[in-house]
Motif scaffolding. Structure first.
Motif, PDB file in Angstrom:
ATOM      1  N   CYS A  77       5.158  11.720  -7.036  1.00  0.00           N
ATOM      2  CA  CYS A  77       5.195  10.098  -7.217  1.00  0.00           C
ATOM      3  C   CYS A  77       4.631   9.954  -8.421  1.00  0.00           C
ATOM      4  O   CYS A  77       4.269  11.042  -9.368  1.00  0.00           O
ATOM      5  CB  CYS A  77       3.761  10.387  -5.794  1.00  0.00           C
ATOM      6  N   ARG A  78       5.509   9.005  -9.312  1.00  0.00           N
ATOM      7  CA  ARG A  78       4.799   8.653 -10.414  1.00  0.00           C
ATOM      8  C   ARG A  78       3.854   8.092 -10.348  1.00  0.00           C
ATOM      9  O   ARG A  78       3.697   8.557 -12.105  1.00  0.00           O
ATOM     10  CB  ARG A  78       6.573   7.623 -10.994  1.00  0.00           C
ATOM     11  N   PRO A  83       3.424  15.706  -4.457  1.00  0.00           N
ATOM     12  CA  PRO A  83       5.285  15.576  -3.593  1.00  0.00           C
ATOM     13  C   PRO A  83       5.550  15.528  -2.301  1.00  0.00           C
ATOM     14  O   PRO A  83       4.968  15.193  -1.650  1.00  0.00           O
ATOM     15  CB  PRO A  83       5.947  17.415  -3.507  1.00  0.00           C
ATOM     16  N   TYR A  84       6.909  13.817  -2.449  1.00  0.00           N
ATOM     17  CA  TYR A  84       6.577  13.576  -0.984  1.00  0.00           C
ATOM     18  C   TYR A  84       7.847  12.866  -0.295  1.00  0.00           C
ATOM     19  O   TYR A  84       7.733  12.589   0.673  1.00  0.00           O
ATOM     20  CB  TYR A  84       6.533  11.615  -1.432  1.00  0.00           C
ATOM     21  N   ALA A  85       8.804  13.688  -0.796  1.00  0.00           N
ATOM     22  CA  ALA A  85      10.176  12.725  -0.298  1.00  0.00           C
ATOM     23  C   ALA A  85      11.534  13.759  -0.970  1.00  0.00           C
ATOM     24  O   ALA A  85      11.186  14.458  -2.337  1.00  0.00           O
ATOM     25  CB  ALA A  85      10.463  11.060  -0.715  1.00  0.00           C
ATOM     26  N   TRP A 110       9.056   1.242  -6.605  1.00  0.00           N
ATOM     27  CA  TRP A 110       7.644   1.534  -5.916  1.00  0.00           C
ATOM     28  C   TRP A 110       9.197   2.531  -4.842  1.00  0.00           C
ATOM     29  O   TRP A 110       7.873   3.230  -5.033  1.00  0.00           O
ATOM     30  CB  TRP A 110       7.828  -0.077  -5.010  1.00  0.00           C
ATOM     31  N   ILE A 111       9.805   2.746  -5.109  1.00  0.00           N
ATOM     32  CA  ILE A 111      10.288   3.727  -3.933  1.00  0.00           C
ATOM     33  C   ILE A 111      10.069   5.253  -4.718  1.00  0.00           C
ATOM     34  O   ILE A 111      10.315   5.989  -4.481  1.00  0.00           O
ATOM     35  CB  ILE A 111      11.806   3.340  -4.338  1.00  0.00           C
ATOM     36  N   ARG A 112      10.054   4.680  -6.154  1.00  0.00           N
ATOM     37  CA  ARG A 112       9.894   6.529  -6.406  1.00  0.00           C
ATOM     38  C   ARG A 112       7.957   6.793  -6.994  1.00  0.00           C
ATOM     39  O   ARG A 112       7.225   7.424  -7.785  1.00  0.00           O
ATOM     40  CB  ARG A 112       9.608   6.915  -8.567  1.00  0.00           C
ATOM     41  N   ILE A 113       7.582   5.792  -5.601  1.00  0.00           N
ATOM     42  CA  ILE A 113       5.850   6.244  -5.549  1.00  0.00           C
ATOM     43  C   ILE A 113       5.962   6.289  -4.170  1.00  0.00           C
ATOM     44  O   ILE A 113       6.737   5.871  -3.467  1.00  0.00           O
ATOM     45  CB  ILE A 113       5.203   4.384  -6.440  1.00  0.00           C
ATOM     46  N   CYS A 114       4.727   7.400  -4.133  1.00  0.00           N
ATOM     47  CA  CYS A 114       3.958   7.864  -2.746  1.00  0.00           C
ATOM     48  C   CYS A 114       3.713   6.452  -1.727  1.00  0.00           C
ATOM     49  O   CYS A 114       3.280   5.697  -2.478  1.00  0.00           O
ATOM     50  CB  CYS A 114       3.836   9.251  -2.554  1.00  0.00           C
TER      51      CYS A 114
END
Ligand code: SF4
Ligand code: SF4
Ligand code: SF4
Ligand code: SF4
Lengths: 137, 146
Positions: A77-78, A83-85, A110-114
């Motif tokens: 997550c940025r 780690p989330y995906a 936001w896609i790069r955010i958990c």
């Protein structure tokens, strides 16, 4: 037996969830997800049917083919770094959502955010709006 | 339709979280987030018109039914794509997806709403808007910036 096209597998959770015989295992540790397909003699093709990426096919039994296994480094997550995906899952989402949806009002990708940080961002944004509304009065 | 929040009223007690878990077999769909010591905000599904979760759901399990973002558990494989496609982080997946279903099938309506001791949740957009307007009017009557 199952054949996996490693170029298209997303490292998602579909096949391991739907296999009624637990022939597909998924494990996760220290930021890596590994999917392992055991040799399978079943007559079913649930995993093939229900793979979002159409990465699976059934091939005739052959002892000489090793059991497929793929590992994915989970993306951090940025914001919080957890780690989330898998990268292919995030890319799939980026390819399916309209471009204007992929950034919020502040330009955050936001896609790069958990998901946990997404909720935090949403909560902070809601509070900011309330404060703004109060200060306008 | 969705459940709307009024954070001016929310006292951060998390009763809504518990209520939602209770009616969904332990899987809650609403999360109270705290912003500093300043405010508490319940975060839950907005039932977006253009819902990201439904756009990426390959099986058709998550779909729009009028204004509601509805879920058909029979179709879900738990792939996890929807959870990553919600901008608000309010879809969870384990073996299946979990998200606010507006307490579908519960006669008395949304459990979170009924439980909230501070009356901070409502499914009536008009009411939510009216409260905000009234607050604005009150503040204007008292006068000045704060
Ligand atoms: S369901 Fe398909 S994309 Fe997902 S892990 Fe299995 S093979 Fe890969
Ligand atoms: S789950 Fe998220 S994307 Fe889907 S309707 Fe609710 S708020 Fe929108
Ligand atoms: S987890 Fe279920 S609801 Fe979510 S995208 Fe996958 S199939 Fe659809
Ligand atoms: S309406 Fe029902 S499902 Fe939705 S958050 Fe409230 S209690 Fe949970």
């Amino acid at each position: 037996m199952i054949r996996v096209d490693a170029r298209v597998c997303l490292g998602c959770m579909s096949c391991s969830n739907v296999c009624p015989s637990q022939n597909i295992t998924r494990s996760e540790d220290s930021g890596r997800r590994t999917v392992h397909w055991k040799r399978c003699k079943e007559e079913c093709d649930l995993c093939v049917e229900l793979c979002p990426a159409k990465a699976l096919s059934l091939v005739p039994w052959d002892e000489n083919i090793p059991e497929p296994e793929i590992s994915f480094d989970l993306v951090a997550c940025r914001i919080c770094g957890s780690p989330y995906a898998t990268e292919p899952m995030l890319q799939r989402i980026e390819s399916e959502l309209p471009a204007e949806m992929q950034k919020d009002a502040s330009g955050l990708e936001w896609i790069r955010i958990c998901p946990v940080c997404r909720r935090d961002v949403e909560a902070e944004g809601t509070v900011r709006q309330m404060v703004l509304a109060r200060s306008r009065k | 339709m969705a459940v709307y929040i009024d954070i001016n009223r929310c006292i951060g007690c998390r009763s809504c979280e518990v209520a939602c878990q209770r009616v969904h077999g332990g899987h809650g769909h609403i999360n109270v987030h705290y912003v500093g010591d300043y405010a508490a905000v319940p975060v839950l599904c907005h039932h977006c018109q253009e819902a990201g979760c439904t756009k990426v759901c390959f099986s058709g399990a998550l779909h729009k039914e009028g204004e509601v973002t509805a879920f058909d558990v029979e179709k879900c494989t738990g792939c996890g794509l929807c959870a990553l496609a919600c901008p608000f982080g309010v879809v969870w997946t384990d073996k299946l997806a979990h998200k606010c279903d507006l307490c579908q099938g519960r006669e008395q309506g949304p459990a979170c709403m009924a439980t909230c001791p501070a009356n901070a949740l409502s499914d009536d957009f008009e009411l939510a808007a009216r409260r905000a307007r009234e607050r604005a009017a009150r503040a204007a009557a008292v006068g000045g910036r704060r």
